[in-house]
Design an enzyme around this catalytic site. Structure first.
Site, PDB file in Angstrom:
ATOM      1  N   ASP A 358       0.862  -1.199   0.000  1.00  0.00           N
ATOM      2  CA  ASP A 358       0.000   0.000   0.000  1.00  0.00           C
ATOM      3  C   ASP A 358       0.893   1.242   0.000  1.00  0.00           C
ATOM      4  OD1 ASP A 358      -3.117   0.645   0.770  1.00  0.00           O
ATOM      5  OD2 ASP A 358      -1.712   2.203   1.488  1.00  0.00           O
ATOM      6  N   GLU A 401      -4.861   2.205  -4.420  1.00  0.00           N
ATOM      7  CA  GLU A 401      -3.392   2.191  -4.422  1.00  0.00           C
ATOM      8  C   GLU A 401      -2.870   0.949  -3.724  1.00  0.00           C
ATOM      9  OE1 GLU A 401      -5.009   3.073  -1.982  1.00  0.00           O
ATOM     10  OE2 GLU A 401      -3.859   3.832  -0.273  1.00  0.00           O
TER      11      GLU A 401
HETATM   12  N1  GTP Z   1      -4.797   8.958  -8.706  1.00  0.00           N
HETATM   13  C1  GTP Z   1      -5.500   7.983  -8.225  1.00  0.00           C
HETATM   14  N2  GTP Z   1      -5.881   7.968  -6.957  1.00  0.00           N
HETATM   15  C2  GTP Z   1      -6.559   6.945  -6.450  1.00  0.00           C
HETATM   16  C3  GTP Z   1      -6.903   5.864  -7.230  1.00  0.00           C
HETATM   17  N3  GTP Z   1      -7.582   4.975  -6.489  1.00  0.00           N
HETATM   18  C4  GTP Z   1      -7.653   5.477  -5.242  1.00  0.00           C
HETATM   19  N4  GTP Z   1      -7.029   6.699  -5.191  1.00  0.00           N
HETATM   20  C5  GTP Z   1      -6.874   7.521  -4.078  1.00  0.00           C
HETATM   21  O1  GTP Z   1      -5.986   6.965  -3.106  1.00  0.00           O
HETATM   22  C6  GTP Z   1      -6.233   7.563  -1.902  1.00  0.00           C
HETATM   23  C7  GTP Z   1      -6.144   6.583  -0.798  1.00  0.00           C
HETATM   24  O2  GTP Z   1      -6.072   7.282   0.366  1.00  0.00           O
HETATM   25  P1  GTP Z   1      -6.246   6.611   1.777  1.00  0.00           P
HETATM   26  O3  GTP Z   1      -6.762   5.215   1.571  1.00  0.00           O
HETATM   27  O4  GTP Z   1      -7.059   7.506   2.575  1.00  0.00           O
HETATM   28  O5  GTP Z   1      -4.831   6.595   2.435  1.00  0.00           O
HETATM   29  P2  GTP Z   1      -3.482   7.256   2.216  1.00  0.00           P
HETATM   30  O6  GTP Z   1      -3.658   8.669   1.907  1.00  0.00           O
HETATM   31  O7  GTP Z   1      -2.789   6.503   1.100  1.00  0.00           O
HETATM   32  O8  GTP Z   1      -2.775   7.076   3.534  1.00  0.00           O
HETATM   33  P3  GTP Z   1      -2.286   5.770   4.151  1.00  0.00           P
HETATM   34  O9  GTP Z   1      -2.720   4.615   3.297  1.00  0.00           O
HETATM   35  O10 GTP Z   1      -2.907   5.659   5.479  1.00  0.00           O
HETATM   36  O11 GTP Z   1      -0.842   5.880   4.157  1.00  0.00           O
HETATM   37  C8  GTP Z   1      -7.574   8.212  -2.037  1.00  0.00           C
HETATM   38  O12 GTP Z   1      -7.419   9.612  -2.016  1.00  0.00           O
HETATM   39  C9  GTP Z   1      -8.116   7.768  -3.376  1.00  0.00           C
HETATM   40  O13 GTP Z   1      -8.860   8.788  -4.008  1.00  0.00           O
HETATM   41  C10 GTP Z   1      -6.527   5.873  -8.595  1.00  0.00           C
HETATM   42  O14 GTP Z   1      -6.776   4.999  -9.404  1.00  0.00           O
HETATM   43  N5  GTP Z   1      -5.822   6.965  -9.011  1.00  0.00           N
END
Ligand code: GTP
Length: 477
Positions: A358, A401
């Site tokens: 992740d 992600e």
């Molecule tokens: N650019 C992009 N963003 C994505 C995609 N799928 C998910 N996201 C974003 O990934 C982010 C995931 O954030 P969180 O799950 O809150 O966690 P984080 O900010 O990564 O923090 P931690 O995982 O706790 O380290 C979200 O803002 C989603 O909008 C994608 O396909 N593309």
């Protein structure tokens, strides 16, 4: 009858061939029988009729000598000059004549008896049997006549007229019976020869008729086979062309071939112009077979192209179904399939491990650099991890992600080491112009009696702990 007409070509041809062969067999058997019969008749003519004819000519000669002898007796009697020497000579001549005629008659009887006994005589057996009886009687008569003649010679010359009369009477009777017998034998041999000739002629005629009939049946059979073959080829060609039309123009309903012959109403096939319009050149074949071969080749080419295209489409659909569009790596669907297979193999003792990867603070990347940059980061991350995976490892994007790595044939300690390598690789990666990122990894190895949920639950727990412990690290459960 109608049933027979509707039977298959093979059955018709077999039936006709059977008729022809049976007919030829009858012709051959008849010819053999007839030839044998003619051969026997020829033997009858050679063994019976020819010797009979020869013998009756001899008897004719002896008959003449007998008449002369009688005339001489008369003459001597009239002159009254017969001495002992002449008398002895006459007795000797009469004795010879009697013996010769007797032998000739015995020969006649023997020829016919032997023929009957050996079954050489096949025509008019009854007449031959009656001849044997007549000859037998004649021999007795001839013997008595010669005895009487010798008695008369003893009394010569000047024999009283009363003694000549019975001799003349007996001679006349002998003459009559002899002539009758010879005439009968002659008629019989002639009848046999004529019958034999007649039968030979009939045989030739019947054989010629049978031969011509067999030739006619053979010709008819040949023409029938050729015609049936051409008709069938016509049907097949029509069906192939209809099939080709339906392949090239799927919307057009294929024309049903006519059951009794090539369809005359099928303008698609019969008109060369229309055939050209439909994409088929008019036939330029040497015969029906080469035309059929060309049509089949065209159709096979078309099918092979169609099948190739279908394979490509299927392959493309399969790739779409199992690949993540953004990163180009396997998606969750593929993950489900692969983990299931790994679990199956694990029951036979093959170890495996899973890593959940992740991105740390990915929300900030999106927020600060935009969603597109976030996408690019995800893409570069997936490619970098893929490039550094060992041969027995596969990477999947599970969503957002979050990624998963399946490490086949890898035990607990090896998997932990490899996870740490990957984490440090991403930390050290030159991300510019993209923003730098780190990853947290939660891992777990297969333990009996794990299933997909239990294994992932442990890995997820480990990932949670890695995040909680400050991120950019590997945690293991
Ligand atoms: N650019 C992009 N963003 C994505 C995609 N799928 C998910 N996201 C974003 O990934 C982010 C995931 O954030 P969180 O799950 O809150 O966690 P984080 O900010 O990564 O923090 P931690 O995982 O706790 O380290 C979200 O803002 C989603 O909008 C994608 O396909 N593309």
């Amino acid at each position: 009858m109608l049933k027979w007409l509707n039977a298959s070509m093979t059955r018709k041809i077999s039936g006709l061939s059977f008729v022809l062969l049976s007919f030829l067999l009858i012709v051959i058997l008849y010819s053999v029988y007839k030839l044998q019969s003619i051969n026997q008749e020829m033997r009858e003519v050679a063994d019976i009729d020819i010797p009979l004819t020869d013998t009756i000519s001899q008897i004719d000669k002896y008959q003449l000598q007998q008449d002369l002898l009688l005339a001489r007796l008369h003459e001597l009697d009239a002159q009254a000059t017969l001495d002992h020497e002449q008398q002895a000579r006459l007795i000797g001549r009469i004795g010879r004549h009697t013996l010769d005629t007797h032998e000739a008659l015995a020969q006649l009887e023997s020829i016919i008896q032997t023929g009957l006994h050996r079954r050489r005589i096949r025509l008019d057996i009854k007449a031959h049997r009656s001849l044997v009886q007549q000859i037998h009687q004649l021999r007795r008569l001839q013997q008595s006549y010669s005895d009487q003649t010798i008695r008369i010679i003893d009394q010569l010359p000047a024999l009283p007229k009363t003694l000549w009369a019975p001799l003349h009477q007996q001679e006349a009777e002998l003459d009559r019976q002899m002539s009758q017998l010879l005439a009968q034998i002659e008629t019989l041999t002639q009848t046999i020869a004529t019958t034999s000739e007649h039968q030979e002629r009939n045989f030739m005629l019947i054989n010629a008729t049978l031969g011509i009939s067999a030739l006619g049946i053979g010709l008819y059979l040949t023409l029938y086979i050729i015609q049936s073959f051409r008709t069938r080829l016509g049907h097949i060609q029509t069906q192939i062309k209809n099939l080709q039309n339906s392949l090239h123009h799927p919307a057009t309903k294929p024309t049903q071939p006519h059951l009794d012959g090539p369809s005359k109403t099928n303008s698609t096939i019969s008109s060369p112009v229309q055939a050209q319009q439909n994409g088929f050149a008019p036939p330029r074949h040497q015969d029906e077979l080469s035309g059929l071969e060309q049509d089949l080749r065209q159709m096979l080419n078309h099918w092979s192209e169609t099948l190739q295209n279908r394979d490509q489409v299927e392959q493309h659909l399969l790739t779409l179904a199992t690949t993540d569009q953004l990163t180009g790596i396997f998606n969750r669907h593929k993950w489900d399939e692969q983990i299931s297979q790994a679990l199956d193999r694990a029951t036979t003792g093959e170890p495996f491990s899973v890593l959940l990867v992740d991105v740390d603070y990915f929300k900030q990347v999106n927020d600060q650099h935009g969603h597109d940059v976030g996408d690019q980061v995800l893409y570069v991350l997936a490619q970098t991890l893929s490039e550094h995976l060992l041969q027995q490892c596969r990477i999947f994007r599970l969503g957002g992600e979050e990624f998963a790595i399946l490490m086949l044939n890898t035990d607990d300690s090896a998997a932990q080491k490899r996870a740490e390598t990957l984490r440090s690789l991403i930390e050290a990666h030159q991300w510019a112009p993209l923003p730098s990122i780190t990853i947290s990894i939660g891992g777990s190895s297969y333990q009996k009696p794990d299933n997909a949920q239990s294994l992932l639950k442990r890995a997820d727990q480990a990932l949670y702990e890695a995040k909680k412990a400050g991120r950019n690290q590997v945690s293991w459960h």
